[in-house]
Write a protein that holds these residues in place. Structure first.
Motif, PDB file in Angstrom:
ATOM      1  N   PRO A  18       0.809  -1.227   0.000  1.00  0.00           N
ATOM      2  CA  PRO A  18       0.000   0.000   0.000  1.00  0.00           C
ATOM      3  C   PRO A  18       0.840   1.275   0.000  1.00  0.00           C
ATOM      4  O   PRO A  18       0.468   2.270  -0.627  1.00  0.00           O
ATOM      5  N   VAL A  19       1.970   1.250   0.674  1.00  0.00           N
ATOM      6  CA  VAL A  19       2.842   2.437   0.727  1.00  0.00           C
ATOM      7  C   VAL A  19       3.456   2.700  -0.640  1.00  0.00           C
ATOM      8  O   VAL A  19       3.417   3.828  -1.153  1.00  0.00           O
ATOM      9  N   TYR A  25       3.400   4.405  -7.363  1.00  0.00           N
ATOM     10  CA  TYR A  25       2.571   4.087  -8.525  1.00  0.00           C
ATOM     11  C   TYR A  25       1.493   5.140  -8.763  1.00  0.00           C
ATOM     12  O   TYR A  25       1.273   5.565  -9.899  1.00  0.00           O
ATOM     13  N   ASP A  26       0.800   5.569  -7.715  1.00  0.00           N
ATOM     14  CA  ASP A  26      -0.319   6.493  -7.896  1.00  0.00           C
ATOM     15  C   ASP A  26       0.117   7.929  -8.176  1.00  0.00           C
ATOM     16  O   ASP A  26      -0.726   8.776  -8.463  1.00  0.00           O
ATOM     17  N   ASP A  27       1.394   8.212  -8.131  1.00  0.00           N
ATOM     18  CA  ASP A  27       1.941   9.492  -8.582  1.00  0.00           C
ATOM     19  C   ASP A  27       2.100   9.359 -10.103  1.00  0.00           C
ATOM     20  O   ASP A  27       3.141   8.928 -10.601  1.00  0.00           O
ATOM     21  N   ARG A  33       7.033   8.723 -16.032  1.00  0.00           N
ATOM     22  CA  ARG A  33       8.405   9.011 -16.448  1.00  0.00           C
ATOM     23  C   ARG A  33       9.361   7.857 -16.114  1.00  0.00           C
ATOM     24  O   ARG A  33      10.462   7.798 -16.623  1.00  0.00           O
ATOM     25  N   ALA A  34       8.941   6.944 -15.237  1.00  0.00           N
ATOM     26  CA  ALA A  34       9.827   5.882 -14.765  1.00  0.00           C
ATOM     27  C   ALA A  34       9.561   4.532 -15.422  1.00  0.00           C
ATOM     28  O   ALA A  34      10.381   3.627 -15.299  1.00  0.00           O
ATOM     29  N   ASP A  35       8.447   4.373 -16.100  1.00  0.00           N
ATOM     30  CA  ASP A  35       8.078   3.065 -16.642  1.00  0.00           C
ATOM     31  C   ASP A  35       7.695   3.229 -18.104  1.00  0.00           C
ATOM     32  O   ASP A  35       6.984   4.175 -18.459  1.00  0.00           O
ATOM     33  N   SER A  36       8.134   2.319 -18.933  1.00  0.00           N
ATOM     34  CA  SER A  36       7.819   2.405 -20.362  1.00  0.00           C
ATOM     35  C   SER A  36       6.382   1.989 -20.664  1.00  0.00           C
ATOM     36  O   SER A  36       5.874   2.262 -21.742  1.00  0.00           O
ATOM     37  N   ARG A  37       5.716   1.351 -19.704  1.00  0.00           N
ATOM     38  CA  ARG A  37       4.317   0.945 -19.903  1.00  0.00           C
ATOM     39  C   ARG A  37       3.388   2.088 -19.505  1.00  0.00           C
ATOM     40  O   ARG A  37       3.700   2.847 -18.590  1.00  0.00           O
ATOM     41  N   PRO A  38       2.245   2.225 -20.171  1.00  0.00           N
ATOM     42  CA  PRO A  38       1.319   3.292 -19.795  1.00  0.00           C
ATOM     43  C   PRO A  38       0.739   3.067 -18.404  1.00  0.00           C
ATOM     44  O   PRO A  38       0.493   1.934 -17.998  1.00  0.00           O
ATOM     45  N   TRP A  39       0.539   4.162 -17.693  1.00  0.00           N
ATOM     46  CA  TRP A  39      -0.058   4.088 -16.358  1.00  0.00           C
ATOM     47  C   TRP A  39      -1.527   3.720 -16.497  1.00  0.00           C
ATOM     48  O   TRP A  39      -2.228   4.215 -17.374  1.00  0.00           O
ATOM     49  N   ARG A  40      -1.979   2.839 -15.620  1.00  0.00           N
ATOM     50  CA  ARG A  40      -3.384   2.479 -15.554  1.00  0.00           C
ATOM     51  C   ARG A  40      -3.786   2.448 -14.084  1.00  0.00           C
ATOM     52  O   ARG A  40      -3.003   2.018 -13.236  1.00  0.00           O
ATOM     53  N   PRO A  44      -6.849  -0.671  -4.741  1.00  0.00           N
ATOM     54  CA  PRO A  44      -6.050  -1.155  -3.611  1.00  0.00           C
ATOM     55  C   PRO A  44      -6.144  -2.673  -3.492  1.00  0.00           C
ATOM     56  O   PRO A  44      -7.205  -3.260  -3.685  1.00  0.00           O
ATOM     57  N   GLY A  45      -5.010  -3.304  -3.228  1.00  0.00           N
ATOM     58  CA  GLY A  45      -4.983  -4.744  -3.054  1.00  0.00           C
ATOM     59  C   GLY A  45      -4.990  -5.551  -4.338  1.00  0.00           C
ATOM     60  O   GLY A  45      -5.099  -6.775  -4.299  1.00  0.00           O
ATOM     61  N   SER A  46      -4.870  -4.886  -5.484  1.00  0.00           N
ATOM     62  CA  SER A  46      -4.893  -5.601  -6.760  1.00  0.00           C
ATOM     63  C   SER A  46      -3.700  -6.546  -6.870  1.00  0.00           C
ATOM     64  O   SER A  46      -2.565  -6.152  -6.607  1.00  0.00           O
ATOM     65  N   PRO A  47      -3.953  -7.783  -7.289  1.00  0.00           N
ATOM     66  CA  PRO A  47      -2.828  -8.698  -7.508  1.00  0.00           C
ATOM     67  C   PRO A  47      -1.962  -8.282  -8.697  1.00  0.00           C
ATOM     68  O   PRO A  47      -0.860  -8.781  -8.866  1.00  0.00           O
ATOM     69  N   ARG A  48      -2.439  -7.331  -9.497  1.00  0.00           N
ATOM     70  CA  ARG A  48      -1.672  -6.826 -10.648  1.00  0.00           C
ATOM     71  C   ARG A  48      -0.740  -5.680 -10.273  1.00  0.00           C
ATOM     72  O   ARG A  48      -0.055  -5.142 -11.127  1.00  0.00           O
ATOM     73  N   SER A  49      -0.711  -5.305  -9.013  1.00  0.00           N
ATOM     74  CA  SER A  49       0.197  -4.252  -8.573  1.00  0.00           C
ATOM     75  C   SER A  49       1.634  -4.661  -8.878  1.00  0.00           C
ATOM     76  O   SER A  49       2.018  -5.805  -8.620  1.00  0.00           O
ATOM     77  N   PRO A  50       2.434  -3.750  -9.414  1.00  0.00           N
ATOM     78  CA  PRO A  50       3.842  -4.092  -9.672  1.00  0.00           C
ATOM     79  C   PRO A  50       4.624  -4.341  -8.379  1.00  0.00           C
ATOM     80  O   PRO A  50       5.744  -4.828  -8.427  1.00  0.00           O
ATOM     81  N   TYR A  51       4.030  -4.038  -7.249  1.00  0.00           N
ATOM     82  CA  TYR A  51       4.711  -4.205  -5.956  1.00  0.00           C
ATOM     83  C   TYR A  51       4.239  -5.452  -5.209  1.00  0.00           C
ATOM     84  O   TYR A  51       4.759  -5.751  -4.136  1.00  0.00           O
ATOM     85  N   ALA A  52       3.270  -6.174  -5.746  1.00  0.00           N
ATOM     86  CA  ALA A  52       2.751  -7.359  -5.066  1.00  0.00           C
ATOM     87  C   ALA A  52       3.848  -8.406  -4.923  1.00  0.00           C
ATOM     88  O   ALA A  52       4.538  -8.712  -5.899  1.00  0.00           O
ATOM     89  N   PRO A  53       4.040  -8.921  -3.720  1.00  0.00           N
ATOM     90  CA  PRO A  53       5.051  -9.972  -3.555  1.00  0.00           C
ATOM     91  C   PRO A  53       4.706 -11.178  -4.418  1.00  0.00           C
ATOM     92  O   PRO A  53       3.541 -11.524  -4.595  1.00  0.00           O
TER      93      PRO A  53
END
Length: 176
Positions: A18-19, A25-27, A33-40, A44-53
């Motif tokens: 969440p942090v 991500y939500d910025d 500017r940091a990722d070549s993929r488009p922001w979508r 909260p809690g999405s398993p598609r989060s790039p930070y999900a363990p």
């Protein structure tokens, strides 16, 4: 865990998500500017989060960055595109806004280099960043990376094309 002078790299914890999601991500402007993929947007809690363990994979090694002195989560670091045949990989670093400008990125890069060169036995590490990202370029060159080239208008960031620069470091150039 991998220890640097200022930071510790460790596996991602569920409590980090969440942090990192809220501050990195939500910025939208910074993430774009940091990722070549488009922001979508991600809920909260999405398993598609790039930070999900996730379970370890051979192609990538994601870490959470912890500021050692305070124990605070400072951001994320990543070795990605790990190529065991050519013994090369790419690096990525993203620090939370309150942890930028404190010398942590250079320490993160040094620890990632130790992991890539010593633990994985890689020969080459590379990072790409937007050409106007002076703090990242300064951290990378300070860690021994060489500016190798400029990719003109190769990144779409916040409604316009931007140049990227490529920085590389070879195992025998790395200072332990």
């Amino acid at each position: 865990m991998l220890q640097g002078a200022l930071i510790t790299l460790r596996a991602r914890h569920e409590s980090d998500v969440p942090v990192l999601q809220a501050e990195l991500y939500d910025d939208v402007a910074t993430r774009s500017r940091a990722d070549s993929r488009p922001w979508r947007p991600l809920p909260p809690g999405s398993p598609r989060s790039p930070y999900a363990p996730a379970d370890p994979v051979d192609e990538a090694a994601p870490f959470s960055v912890v500021e050692t002195a305070s124990g605070e989560l400072a951001g994320e670091a990543l070795l990605w595109g790990i190529d065991p045949h050519n013994r090369a990989a790419h690096l990525g670093v993203a620090l939370r806004p309150g942890h930028r400008g404190r010398g942590l990125a250079a320490d993160v890069l040094d620890v990632l280099c130790r992991y890539g060169f010593v633990v994985l036995g890689l020969q080459r590490l590379q990072l790409e960043t937007l050409a106007d990202n002076a703090p990242m370029i300064r951290a990378a060159t300070g860690a021994g990376f060489t500016l190798e080239g400029r990719l003109r208008r190769s990144a779409w960031a916040c409604g316009e094309f931007a140049d990227q620069v490529v920085l590389g470091l070879l195992a025998d150039e790395w200072r332990r």
